[in-house]
Design an enzyme around this catalytic site. Structure first.
Site, PDB file in Angstrom:
ATOM      1  N   THR A 220      77.467 -59.711  15.193  1.00 19.27           N
ATOM      2  CA  THR A 220      77.654 -58.897  16.400  1.00 19.27           C
ATOM      3  C   THR A 220      78.288 -59.781  17.447  1.00 19.27           C
ATOM      4  O   THR A 220      78.190 -60.998  17.358  1.00 19.27           O
ATOM      5  CB  THR A 220      76.264 -58.449  16.945  1.00 19.27           C
ATOM      6  OG1 THR A 220      75.664 -57.585  16.004  1.00 19.27           O
ATOM      7  CG2 THR A 220      76.341 -57.727  18.279  1.00 19.27           C
ATOM      8  N   VAL A 249      71.392 -47.109  12.425  1.00 19.12           N
ATOM      9  CA  VAL A 249      71.868 -47.633  13.702  1.00 19.12           C
ATOM     10  C   VAL A 249      70.913 -48.739  14.125  1.00 19.12           C
ATOM     11  O   VAL A 249      69.688 -48.569  14.040  1.00 19.12           O
ATOM     12  CB  VAL A 249      71.901 -46.513  14.763  1.00 19.12           C
ATOM     13  CG1 VAL A 249      72.154 -47.079  16.140  1.00 19.12           C
ATOM     14  CG2 VAL A 249      72.971 -45.483  14.395  1.00 19.12           C
ATOM     15  N   GLY A 250      71.458 -49.843  14.546  1.00 20.88           N
ATOM     16  CA  GLY A 250      70.604 -50.962  14.944  1.00 20.88           C
ATOM     17  C   GLY A 250      70.335 -50.968  16.441  1.00 20.88           C
ATOM     18  O   GLY A 250      70.366 -49.934  17.105  1.00 20.88           O
ATOM     19  N   THR A 271      71.886 -60.534  19.407  1.00 14.93           N
ATOM     20  CA  THR A 271      72.382 -60.422  18.037  1.00 14.93           C
ATOM     21  C   THR A 271      71.210 -60.736  17.127  1.00 14.93           C
ATOM     22  O   THR A 271      70.245 -61.382  17.546  1.00 14.93           O
ATOM     23  CB  THR A 271      73.536 -61.408  17.744  1.00 14.93           C
ATOM     24  OG1 THR A 271      73.054 -62.745  17.954  1.00 14.93           O
ATOM     25  CG2 THR A 271      74.729 -61.196  18.649  1.00 14.93           C
ATOM     26  N   GLY A 272      71.299 -60.294  15.888  1.00 10.77           N
ATOM     27  CA  GLY A 272      70.224 -60.572  14.937  1.00 10.77           C
ATOM     28  C   GLY A 272      69.551 -59.302  14.454  1.00 10.77           C
ATOM     29  O   GLY A 272      70.106 -58.214  14.595  1.00 10.77           O
ATOM     30  N   GLY A 274      68.152 -56.135  14.253  1.00  9.02           N
ATOM     31  CA  GLY A 274      68.053 -55.091  15.266  1.00  9.02           C
ATOM     32  C   GLY A 274      66.693 -54.433  15.326  1.00  9.02           C
ATOM     33  O   GLY A 274      66.179 -54.132  16.409  1.00  9.02           O
TER      34      GLY A 274
END
Ligand code: ASP
Length: 375
Positions: A220, A249-250, A271-272, A274
């Site tokens: 991301t 969806v994250g 980021t990472g 979700g």
């Protein structure tokens, strides 16, 4: 006898008194009251924000900083910055060439937030548009809504004049998807739970073998900026978790999770993994910690500790009993102080910053030593 004040004098003296009161409050008050002179313009982003140039001569943070310090709107500058990363085919975690979902389709998520306007826009599971951050921006600017998803997001983008493509895979992302399929499909007879576990394990084994960059399995870009006039904005854009269930969806397009901005306080994005972030709405939590007076670093660390405390399922813990996934926050306060904090950080783990001194890749501050891929 007291002098009778004219209305104008009364208003003036009242305003002066209010000004004095406000000034004395500013001195005594919370560190979130920030005077314009103390603002240091800055752009902070995930490490890819100072790595990819899409064949040009600027990275995301360089472009965003240059634009916002030459008077462009901060959010427009950030979106122009992340576009470099979205369009770069060699960045496999964002936009064009992002690693696809389990069906081999690239589905993208993005969210943006404008501090001074107090508005945000998001798209989720959008297909066929290379630049979802610009679509999220169009949702913010041209609709009364906050989040558009799937086919609806795509037809909105088409109507707004975005180019819609059949397929956002590159040769690289398609090849990696085929390799993942090869690893999990011989086992048709697996029950759904085992299959999901096999899917995750196959992905992680590809990271360990160096077939997928660690940063791209959950890949991301989050990019936040504090402009010269103290305006705070942020954007997050992603292809999400590699090989995700179609439609998953994250955190990235969910306000409060993948991004949150408060013009009076600062911005945070992530980021990472979700799902871990969503359960705690951590970007909102980080901004609220800063509102209470925490530094960007302490606020980010508080969120990571909250996530760790909420991670109780065995499948999400490693042999040390710690979270077996990565999660990183990029945090800026209204002063322009920044921090990049991460559940884990190895030597390679960096975040990007651009100030008047130029762009830098700085080491992330980890909550725990080692990498999430460690056994
Ligand atoms: N947070 C994103 C998601 O869960 C992925 C990532 O940042 O790598 O979709």
């Amino acid at each position: 006898m007291s002098k009778k004040l004219s209305r104008r004098e009364f208003v003036k003296s009242g305003a002066a008194a209010a000004g004095l009161a406000a000034a004395s409050q500013t001195v005594a008050a919370a560190p979130t009251m920030i005077t314009p002179q103390s603002v240091k313009p800055v752009v902070i982003a995930s490490g890819n924000g100072n790595r990819y140039k899409n064949g040009g001569d600027e990275t995301c943070v360089e472009r965003a900083f240059r634009m916002m310090t030459s008077g462009k709107d901060v959010l427009e500058s950030l979106i122009a910055g992340v576009e470099i990363v979205e369009l770069d085919p060699t960045e496999a975690g964002v936009g064009y060439g992002g690693l696809p979902n389990a069906d081999g389709v690239v589905q993208l998520d993005s969210c943006c937030m404008h501090g001074p306007k107090k508005r945000a826009g998001c798209v989720a599971a959008i297909e066929g548009v290379r630049t979802p951050a610009a679509v999220a921006h169009a949702v913010m600017e041209h609709t009364d809504h906050h989040l558009l998803v799937g086919d609806g997001a795509q037809s909105f983008a088409r109507n707004m004049g975005f180019t819609i493509e059949d397929d956002l895979n590159t040769e690289h992302s398609r090849e990696r998807w085929l390799e993942w399929k090869r690893r999990i499909d011989p086992s048709h007879y697996l029950d759904p739970k085992k299959r999901a576990e096999a899917g995750l394990e196959a992905g992680i084994s590809m990271v360990r073998e160096g077939l997928i960059d660690e940063d791209h399995f959950w890949g991301t870009i989050n990019c936040n900026g504090v402009g010269p006039n103290g305006d705070v904005c942020g954007v997050t854009t992603t292809s999400g978790l590699s090989w995700k269930i179609p439609g998953r969806v994250g955190d990235s397009p969910i306000l409060g999770a993948g991004l949150y901005v408060d013009n009076e306080v600062g911005a945070a994005g992530s980021t990472g993994r979700g799902e871990a972030n969503l359960y705690g709405l951590c970007s909102f939590f980080v901004v609220e910690e800063m509102r209470r007076g925490a530094s960007p670093k302490d606020a980010g660390m508080a969120a990571l500790k909250r996530v760790q405390a909420n991670t109780v399922e065995k499948r999400l813990l490693n042999s040390r009993g710690l979270p077996s996934f990565g999660l990183t926050f990029y945090v800026a306060n209204k002063n322009g102080d920044v921090a990049g904090v991460s559940m884990y950080a190895t030597e390679r783990s960096k975040y990007a910053v651009c100030t008047e001194n130029g762009a830098e890749s700085l080491p992330l501050e980890p909550l725990f030593e080692g990498s999430w891929t460690d056994e």
